[in-house]
Scaffold this motif. Structure first.
Motif, short mmCIF file in Angstrom:
data_model
loop_
_atom_site.label_atom_id
_atom_site.label_comp_id
_atom_site.label_asym_id
_atom_site.label_seq_id
_atom_site.Cartn_x
_atom_site.Cartn_y
_atom_site.Cartn_z
N ALA A 1 30.24 39.98 33.52
CA ALA A 1 30.06 38.58 33.74
C ALA A 1 29.80 37.96 34.77
O ALA A 1 29.16 37.00 35.29
CB ALA A 1 30.80 37.81 32.63
N TRP A 2 31.15 38.48 35.75
CA TRP A 2 31.43 37.78 37.08
C TRP A 2 30.22 38.33 37.93
O TRP A 2 29.81 37.52 38.68
CB TRP A 2 32.43 38.05 37.55
N SER A 3 29.82 39.50 37.82
CA SER A 3 28.69 40.08 38.71
C SER A 3 27.32 39.43 38.28
O SER A 3 26.39 39.14 39.33
CB SER A 3 28.67 41.56 38.57
N ALA A 4 26.96 39.09 36.92
CA ALA A 4 25.94 38.41 36.78
C ALA A 4 25.72 36.87 37.34
O ALA A 4 24.68 36.45 37.70
CB ALA A 4 25.78 38.45 35.15
N VAL A 5 27.04 36.49 37.54
CA VAL A 5 26.88 35.03 38.16
C VAL A 5 26.79 35.09 39.64
O VAL A 5 25.94 34.35 40.43
CB VAL A 5 28.28 34.11 37.77
N ASP A 6 27.38 36.22 40.36
CA ASP A 6 27.62 36.33 41.65
C ASP A 6 27.49 37.63 42.11
O ASP A 6 28.39 38.40 41.49
CB ASP A 6 28.78 35.77 42.15
N PRO A 7 26.50 38.23 42.61
CA PRO A 7 26.68 39.86 42.98
C PRO A 7 27.41 40.15 43.86
O PRO A 7 27.57 41.34 44.04
CB PRO A 7 25.14 39.71 43.54
N LEU A 8 28.20 39.36 44.56
CA LEU A 8 29.19 39.75 45.55
C LEU A 8 30.49 40.01 44.83
O LEU A 8 31.37 40.75 45.40
CB LEU A 8 29.49 38.72 46.61
N ALA A 9 30.53 40.00 43.69
CA ALA A 9 31.87 40.00 42.86
C ALA A 9 32.74 41.18 43.24
O ALA A 9 33.66 41.51 43.53
CB ALA A 9 31.77 39.78 41.25
N SER A 10 31.73 42.39 42.75
CA SER A 10 32.37 43.86 42.96
C SER A 10 32.70 44.12 44.49
O SER A 10 33.79 44.96 44.59
CB SER A 10 31.40 44.69 42.43
N SER A 11 32.14 43.68 45.29
CA SER A 11 32.43 43.91 46.85
C SER A 11 33.56 43.07 47.06
O SER A 11 34.34 43.73 48.19
CB SER A 11 31.01 43.94 47.61
N VAL A 12 33.94 41.88 46.59
CA VAL A 12 35.01 41.29 47.11
C VAL A 12 36.22 41.41 46.33
O VAL A 12 37.32 41.03 46.66
CB VAL A 12 34.65 39.82 47.47
N LEU A 13 36.26 42.28 45.08
CA LEU A 13 37.20 42.31 44.26
C LEU A 13 38.53 42.83 45.01
O LEU A 13 39.60 42.35 44.71
CB LEU A 13 36.87 43.12 43.05
N GLU A 14 38.55 43.82 45.64
CA GLU A 14 39.83 44.45 46.04
C GLU A 14 40.34 43.51 47.37
O GLU A 14 41.46 43.32 47.04
CB GLU A 14 39.45 45.71 46.84
N HIS A 15 39.49 43.00 48.11
CA HIS A 15 40.23 42.11 49.02
C HIS A 15 40.72 40.73 48.25
O HIS A 15 41.85 40.28 48.83
CB HIS A 15 38.99 41.65 49.94
N VAL A 16 40.19 40.08 47.31
CA VAL A 16 40.72 38.90 46.91
C VAL A 16 41.90 39.29 45.89
O VAL A 16 42.76 38.30 45.98
CB VAL A 16 39.49 38.05 46.01
N ILE A 17 42.04 40.50 45.22
CA ILE A 17 43.12 40.84 44.53
C ILE A 17 44.39 40.95 45.65
O ILE A 17 45.41 40.41 45.47
CB ILE A 17 43.20 41.83 43.73
N GLU A 18 44.14 41.54 46.71
CA GLU A 18 45.07 41.88 47.78
C GLU A 18 45.55 40.77 48.47
O GLU A 18 46.88 40.42 48.78
CB GLU A 18 44.45 42.92 48.84
N SER A 19 44.71 39.91 48.49
CA SER A 19 45.14 38.42 49.19
C SER A 19 45.63 37.43 48.15
O SER A 19 46.20 36.47 48.69
CB SER A 19 43.85 37.75 49.53
N GLY A 20 46.02 37.78 46.92
CA GLY A 20 46.62 37.13 46.09
C GLY A 20 45.73 36.03 45.64
O GLY A 20 46.21 34.97 45.24
N TRP A 21 44.58 35.85 45.69
CA TRP A 21 43.74 34.90 45.24
C TRP A 21 43.08 35.10 43.76
O TRP A 21 42.63 33.81 43.18
CB TRP A 21 42.61 34.84 46.20
N VAL A 22 43.24 36.28 43.20
CA VAL A 22 42.32 36.83 42.09
C VAL A 22 43.58 37.41 41.25
O VAL A 22 44.36 38.39 41.72
CB VAL A 22 41.18 37.10 42.17
N GLN A 23 43.73 37.24 39.95
CA GLN A 23 44.59 37.89 39.24
C GLN A 23 43.82 38.71 37.95
O GLN A 23 42.69 38.24 37.59
CB GLN A 23 45.82 37.12 38.53
N VAL A 24 44.32 39.89 37.50
CA VAL A 24 43.67 40.64 36.49
C VAL A 24 44.20 40.14 35.10
O VAL A 24 45.51 40.04 35.12
CB VAL A 24 43.75 42.18 36.66
N LEU A 25 43.39 39.69 33.98
CA LEU A 25 44.03 39.49 32.92
C LEU A 25 43.59 40.54 32.01
O LEU A 25 42.69 41.31 31.90
CB LEU A 25 43.17 38.19 32.46
#
Length: 207
Positions: A48-72
């Protein structure tokens, strides 16, 4: 870091991620991808995230490492921004004194908690002045004027009396004004921006 995820896992902004994602009127591409996490009525999985923004999968690792996104590991329902007391409830949680105001960048009071209307109106007018100041300084080449503003009574600058936090949701500018100690590492901050994004048309019309 190597991420091992399942299709059922969802993603949500952390409070730090919310501040980062909504800190500019014209967000960078990765910030737009972060904002996309708040587009639905519930947390988004990767599809669903990738459907809204195609960059989602490519930024995932960076944004989790940066503490900006959490996995639920289970779905998270979004806030009910239609409730009349939504803004009062959520912004109060962001101040240790439970005293807070939400203003549009034009100076309209959109919500207040623990603050009388007259005081809230004064603070909202001040926020509008800071918005004008930031625009003037940006024209002169200094972007620092668009960042946070804090006022202290003591010269040691240990505890602010007032904190002004600008942010933008879908191009609409807001100021979160907190009295006393700010509690920004709080899921209520994500809830606030999620609720504003869901109800953006209603609040944008006021601003």
């Amino acid at each position: 870091m190597t991420l091992t995820l399942t299709a059922s896992e969802c993603f949500m902004l952390t409070p730090a991620g919310a501040l980062h994602a909504f800190s500019s009127k014209t967000p960078e591409p990765h910030a737009s991808a972060l904002q996309a996490l708040l587009t639905g009525e519930r947390a988004l999985d990767m599809a669903a995230w990738s459907a809204v923004d195609p960059l989602a999968s490519s930024v995932l690792e960076h944004v989790i490492e940066s503490g900006w996104v959490q996995v639920l590991h289970r779905p998270l329902q979004g806030p009910d921004a239609c409730l009349d007391d939504f803004l009062q409830y959520v912004i109060a949680s962001l101040s240790a004194e439970r005293r807070a105001v939400l203003a549009s960048d034009a100076g309209f009071c959109l919500g207040r908690a623990g603050v009388e209307q007259d005081e809230a109106d004064v603070l909202c007018a001040a926020a509008a002045d800071y918005s004008d100041f930031a625009v003037r300084q940006a024209r002169r080449g200094w972007e620092g004027g668009s960042h946070y503003v804090a006022f202290h009574h003591d010269a040691e600058f240990l505890q602010p009396d007032h904190v002004f936090i600008p942010f933008w949701v879908d191009g609409t500018g807001y100021w979160l004004i907190l009295l006393g100690e700010p509690l920004l590492n709080n899921p209520a901050l994500v809830e606030l921006m999620w609720g504003l994004k869901q109800a953006g048309t209603r609040f944008g019309a006021v601003a």
